[in-house]
Enzyme design. Structure first.
Site, short mmCIF file in Angstrom:
data_model
loop_
_atom_site.label_atom_id
_atom_site.label_comp_id
_atom_site.label_asym_id
_atom_site.label_seq_id
_atom_site.Cartn_x
_atom_site.Cartn_y
_atom_site.Cartn_z
N THR A 121 0.82 -1.22 0.00
CA THR A 121 0.00 0.00 0.00
C THR A 121 0.85 1.26 0.00
O THR A 121 0.38 2.32 -0.39
CB THR A 121 -0.96 0.04 1.21
OG1 THR A 121 -0.20 0.01 2.42
CG2 THR A 121 -1.94 -1.14 1.18
N HIS A 126 9.87 -1.40 2.02
CA HIS A 126 9.94 -1.57 3.48
C HIS A 126 9.64 -3.01 3.85
O HIS A 126 8.98 -3.74 3.10
CB HIS A 126 8.97 -0.63 4.19
CG HIS A 126 7.55 -0.83 3.76
ND1 HIS A 126 7.04 -0.30 2.59
CD2 HIS A 126 6.54 -1.52 4.32
CE1 HIS A 126 5.79 -0.65 2.45
NE2 HIS A 126 5.45 -1.41 3.50
P1 5GP Z 1 2.33 -2.14 3.11
O1 5GP Z 1 0.83 -2.32 3.07
O2 5GP Z 1 2.80 -1.30 1.95
O3 5GP Z 1 3.10 -3.42 3.25
O4 5GP Z 1 2.63 -1.36 4.46
C1 5GP Z 1 2.45 0.01 4.63
C2 5GP Z 1 2.39 0.28 6.11
O5 5GP Z 1 2.67 1.64 6.32
C3 5GP Z 1 1.00 0.00 6.74
O6 5GP Z 1 1.11 -1.04 7.70
C4 5GP Z 1 0.61 1.33 7.35
O7 5GP Z 1 0.03 1.20 8.62
C5 5GP Z 1 1.94 2.08 7.41
N1 5GP Z 1 1.80 3.51 7.28
C6 5GP Z 1 1.09 4.17 6.32
N2 5GP Z 1 1.21 5.49 6.49
C7 5GP Z 1 2.02 5.67 7.57
C8 5GP Z 1 2.49 6.84 8.24
O8 5GP Z 1 2.22 7.98 7.88
N3 5GP Z 1 3.29 6.65 9.32
C9 5GP Z 1 3.65 5.40 9.74
N4 5GP Z 1 4.43 5.32 10.81
N5 5GP Z 1 3.19 4.29 9.14
C10 5GP Z 1 2.40 4.42 8.07
#
Ligand code: 5GP
Ligand code: ZN
Length: 136
Positions: free
Chosen positions: A94, A99
């Protein structure tokens, strides 16, 4: 990258709870924490996904991931630890800045990843392996 939320965190343009940083990586708490201690390890340069990581950055990111996982183990004594890393929306990504999630785990904590085993024939597995070898 201007509109990237993680680049903004790295540049300190928006707040985040940072627990580690070095030349190439940063680790900060996930705002949507699944369990206490849920941290994210990100590359500092804006790279969208694993396909854009060079060897040096890949090594640095995994070094920091191991460091954070070991610290979480000491700090929370969880029953387990899951590393989760998504590339592309089909994989659940997302935020399009590379990361790795480091998530302390407990029996019955509700975190789930469906794992629909297909049990393909041996020949299909060999064929897949041959494709990988040809692409290396
Ligand atoms: P993905 O879904 O890409 O693997 O993980 C993205 C992660 O980023 C999600 O777990 C979400 O909670 C985290 N996230 C999104 N926006 C922010 C933010 O502004 N600050 C922090 N600390 N985490 C974020
Ligand atoms: Zn970024």
């Amino acid at each position: 990258m201007a509109e990237c939320i993680f680049c903004k965190i790295i540049a300190r343009d928006i707040p985040a709870t940072v627990v580690w940083e070095d030349e190439l990586t940063i680790a900060f708490m996930d705002i949507g924490s699944v369990n206490p201690g849920h941290a994210l390890v990100a590359a500092k340069p804006h790279v969208e996904n694993i396909f854009s990581l060079d060897q040096r950055l890949a090594a640095a990111v995994f070094q920091t991931t191991a460091k954070i996982a070991q610290a979480l183990k000491l700090a929370f004594a969880p029953q387990g630890m899951t590393l989760y890393q998504a590339n592309g929306s089909a994989a659940g990504q997302t935020v399009y800045h590379f990361h790795i999630h480091v998530v302390p785990r407990y029996e019955g904590d509700g975190m789930n990843l469906a794992w629909p085993v297909k049990n393909p024939p041996r020949s299909a597995i060999e064929e897949a392996a041959a494709k990988i070898r040809a692409a290396l």
